[in-house]
Enzyme design. Structure first.
Site, PDB file in Angstrom:
ATOM      1  CB  SER A 148     -19.954  43.135  -9.918  1.00  0.00           C
ATOM      2  OG  SER A 148     -19.309  41.916  -9.703  1.00  0.00           O
TER       3      SER A 148
ATOM      4  CG  ASP B 222     -26.250  40.985  -8.372  1.00  0.00           C
ATOM      5  OD1 ASP B 222     -26.864  40.730  -7.328  1.00  0.00           O
ATOM      6  OD2 ASP B 222     -25.961  40.113  -9.211  1.00  0.00           O
TER       7      ASP B 222
ATOM      8  CG  HIS C 248     -23.249  39.286 -11.282  1.00  0.00           C
ATOM      9  ND1 HIS C 248     -23.518  39.960 -10.109  1.00  0.00           N
ATOM     10  CD2 HIS C 248     -21.972  39.619 -11.627  1.00  0.00           C
ATOM     11  CE1 HIS C 248     -22.453  40.658  -9.744  1.00  0.00           C
ATOM     12  NE2 HIS C 248     -21.509  40.473 -10.655  1.00  0.00           N
TER      13      HIS C 248
END
Length: 323
Positions: free
Chosen positions: A137, A179, A254
């Site tokens: 992230s 991600d 996610h």
């Protein structure tokens, strides 16, 4: 973008099947506080093999408003294949800026050679010359920014060289974005704004793997997507220079690689896949291990097998691209 040519297609080897399962090494987890005699610049979560030997090192950056310990099962999977994983804690309840995260990650990187040997199990050593970098992230952006050398604010005012590696840090031999997210929208990217929307523009020579999620760009009820289009995995891969790999975990969200309790809680605000979170972690961990074996260990057969036959993974990987 292109896949590996047909003539180099390999069949699934025994070891490439094993990368998706727990490795042969028993591992331990350790939390090292700043009060420790090794003087780490921030609290660290370390996962390391217990077996005597010398191991490569992976520095892992956690995501926004997430804890480094919430990735325990994923990091244990990676470490069980013979790697030492160091995950810094960047902040407590109040987030810091991304440049501050990058600076702290750089401080941890410098600490590794002298401080890490003091906190490892007996007869377990590190090979600092084989150092990889990863993040999830916002931590993925932090990892990319660190590899790009985004530590000097004045660097934005100067013309960047064609390929740039930070001379003040040990050389990273592999970079893996899980991600990664560069902001809430292309028009809202907090500094450093490393995404330039120019194909293959990242100024570094590090081999890169990007693992994306199929649901990360989707909203859930009134909650916006955690990995919006234009600032997510697709753009990070598009701007990566070869060699670069891309894997899309098509049916997962996610936060689905986090530990079960946290992943289940976050599924109320972030779209999550209906499949097993354990299989997601095994798939992400297996890809990381295969990539590290290739670029830290010089053994590419596992990565080739996954790229040429993505069905060997426990979950659907579609597409898979290697340039």
């Amino acid at each position: 973008m292109a896949t590996l040519p047909v003539e180099v297609k390999t069949t699934l080897s025994e070891s490439s099947d094993i990368v998706f399962e727990t490795g042969k090494y028993e591992v331990c987890t350790t939390t090292v506080r700043t009060s420790h005699s090794s003087k780490p610049p921030t609290r660290l979560f370390i996962v390391a093999p217990l077996t005597e030997g010398t191991y490569d090192v992976l520095l892992f950056c956690h995501g926004f408003m997430l804890a480094n310990t919430w990735y325990t099962n994923l990091l244990r999977h990676i470490a069980s294949h013979g790697y030492i994983v160091v995950a810094p804690k960047f902040y407590g309840c109040i987030p810091i800026s991304i440049p501050a995260e990058v600076k702290k990650a750089a401080q941890v990187t410098k600490w590794l050679s002298t401080g890490l040997p003091l906190v490892l199990p007996d007869k377990v050593n590190l090979d600092i010359s084989n150092l990889a970098l990863s993040g999830h992230s916002r931590g993925g952006k932090t990892a990319f920014a660190l590899a790009l050398g985004e530590l000097d604010k004045k660097s934005h005012k100067k013309k960047k060289p064609l390929v740039r590696d930070n001379p003040n840090l040990p050389k990273f031999k592999a970079l893996i974005g899980i991600d990664p997210v560069g902001g809430s929208a292309p028009s809202c990217r907090p500094p450093p704004r490393i995404l330039e929307y120019i194909p293959r523009c990242f100024n570094m020579s590090v081999p890169i793997a990007v693992i994306g999620t199929g649901y990360g760009n989707q909203s859930l009820c009134i909650c916006p997507p955690f990995a919006p289009d234009g600032v997510n995995h697709s753009e990070f891969f598009n701007e990566s220079k070869p060699p670069a790999c891309y894997f899309l975990t098509k049916d997962y969200g996610h936060c689905d690689m986090l530990d079960d309790g946290i992943a289940n809680c976050l599924s109320f605000i972030s779209k999550s896949g209906k499949g097993s979170k354990d299989l997601m972690r095994k798939s992400v961990g297996g890809i990381v291990v295969a990539f590290l074996r290739t670029y830290l260990g010089g053994d590419q057969k596992d990565l080739d097998a996954i790229v040429n036959d993505p069905s060997v993974a426990p979950i659907i990987l579609d597409p898979v691209i290697y340039v």
